[in-house]
Scaffold this active site. Sequence first.
Site, short mmCIF file in Angstrom:
data_model
loop_
_atom_site.label_atom_id
_atom_site.label_comp_id
_atom_site.label_asym_id
_atom_site.label_seq_id
_atom_site.Cartn_x
_atom_site.Cartn_y
_atom_site.Cartn_z
N GLU A 141 3.03 -0.91 -0.86
CA GLU A 141 3.82 0.10 -1.70
C GLU A 141 3.26 1.27 -1.65
O GLU A 141 4.04 2.13 -2.52
CB GLU A 141 4.55 -0.51 -2.67
CG GLU A 141 3.65 -0.93 -3.94
CD GLU A 141 4.49 -1.15 -5.01
OE1 GLU A 141 5.00 -0.05 -5.70
OE2 GLU A 141 4.58 -2.42 -5.53
N CYS A 186 6.03 -5.21 -4.61
CA CYS A 186 4.84 -6.08 -4.33
C CYS A 186 4.98 -7.24 -3.71
O CYS A 186 4.31 -8.25 -3.24
CB CYS A 186 4.29 -6.64 -5.86
SG CYS A 186 4.08 -5.39 -7.30
N HIS A 194 2.81 -13.94 -8.51
CA HIS A 194 2.45 -12.61 -8.59
C HIS A 194 2.14 -12.09 -10.09
O HIS A 194 2.93 -12.46 -10.98
CB HIS A 194 3.62 -11.67 -8.21
CG HIS A 194 3.72 -10.36 -8.38
ND1 HIS A 194 2.63 -9.52 -8.08
CD2 HIS A 194 4.34 -9.76 -9.07
CE1 HIS A 194 2.74 -8.02 -8.32
NE2 HIS A 194 3.59 -8.43 -9.32
#
Length: 508
Positions: free
Chosen positions: A132, A166, A301
Amino acid sequence: MQRLLAPARRVLQVKRAMQETSLTPAHLLSAAQQRFSTIPPAPLAKTDTWPKDVGILALEVYFPAQYVDQTDLEKFNNVEAGKYTVGLGQTRMGFCSVQEDINSLCLTVVQRLMERTKLPWDAVGRLEVGTETIIDKSKAVKTVLMELFQDSGNTDIEGIDTTNACYGGTASLFNAANWMESSYWDGRYALVVCGDIAVYPSGNARPTGGAGAVAMLIGPKAPLVLEQGLRGTHMENAYDFYKPNLASEYPLVDGKLSIQCYLRALDRCYAAYRKKIQNQWKQAGNNQPFTLDDVQYMIFHTPFCKMVQKSLARLMFNDFLSSSSDKQNNLYKGLEAFRGLKLEETYTNKDVDKALLKASLDMFNQKTKASLYLSTNNGNMYTSSLYGCLASLLSHHSAQELAGSRIGAFSYGSGLAASFFSFRVSKDASPGSPLEKLVSSVSDLPKRLDSRRRMSPEEFTEIMNQREQFYHKVNFSPPGDTSNLFPGTWYLERVDEMHRRKYARCPV
């Protein structure tokens, strides 16, 4: 001796041989592969069955050569001691100078993986980048990485950049596996690259930054196998974290909303995954419910480490609510008072959080804590965060401990996209096995983290100011001494008047 498939031209020769002869797959394989030292053999041509055990064959991690200590940041920012180190669970935060950008990070991690595995450059048939960190609205990071393949003459490489906060690294991993299990697979390996530079303006969010990249070699007969048919996904439209200002590296963040979105996505992905695995079990004659007891390790994550501890507790709460009254009383002591609550009623309930963290502490220590080593010491790497957790887990366990286990994984990207999936670890942990080699390859992770330079908060702030100053600037060479970078690191050498970027590599 281990073997590796031949170049693309050899693939075409073998496919012609398939049409002209009745050679068995075994004959095709031995005719088409060349010797190779660290990667197991992969079947060369598509057959009527899936390639066996598609997953991660090799893995490489890169992070910057400098960090700032979070205790120093607490003092510098005049906040109470423990706000970052205890409240967020962060110890150190890696960061990049102006000399490094997303292209250089990905160049470095791919080059390291290819050199360590001695993989021929023409053995790669797909390369996809999840990121990103956007420095060009049109030109993909993947196109820059093609520079590494120039000498090999290999330009027949599918894949491109994938972007959604993400989540892009996980989407790239899924795409690589899908390609390998499709009619389009030509027998070569796939590379999945995920990397980001996570930076925030001065303020409460800045200590949750970080930087790094992970490259993964994907192929059949892997020691970490993606379990087929077992993905639970949730997607929705949310403005919890986004980057509408294309003139800045910094995001807009609604912190409270983002945490709620993360937990809601976790609930729904876990429910979808659990339904799918229970359907598989039922078809095999097993009517037992799936719980966290069926997962030996769990990675997430990691926007900040405290969030992960809450997330594992959240999964336990899902198991608690779906279990019988007898099991609730026997297995989940301390949670009885919350039996009548609905999941959506508990996202901001501090009493529930406190009870869940206490009840799940032993499980967290057993299944997840080891996976947070890199995140604790380097910060949030966005798309590569989950896979940095995987590397940390591998670096803190022996091949024998990991063999035969299931690793659950939760990937989240704001906006939002999320998936819960799993790896099945090979049972073969013998010396020289693919699993043993994979584990050994990341065993130096703690040593590498300790070899970084500690920078003061003042130096860190100055570098952040430089990143703002030079963001999208043209006709300049980044300031700084390249001798401070790790050996073999690619760096930004110059940006010309047309925004074209030139890169160079530090001596190895």
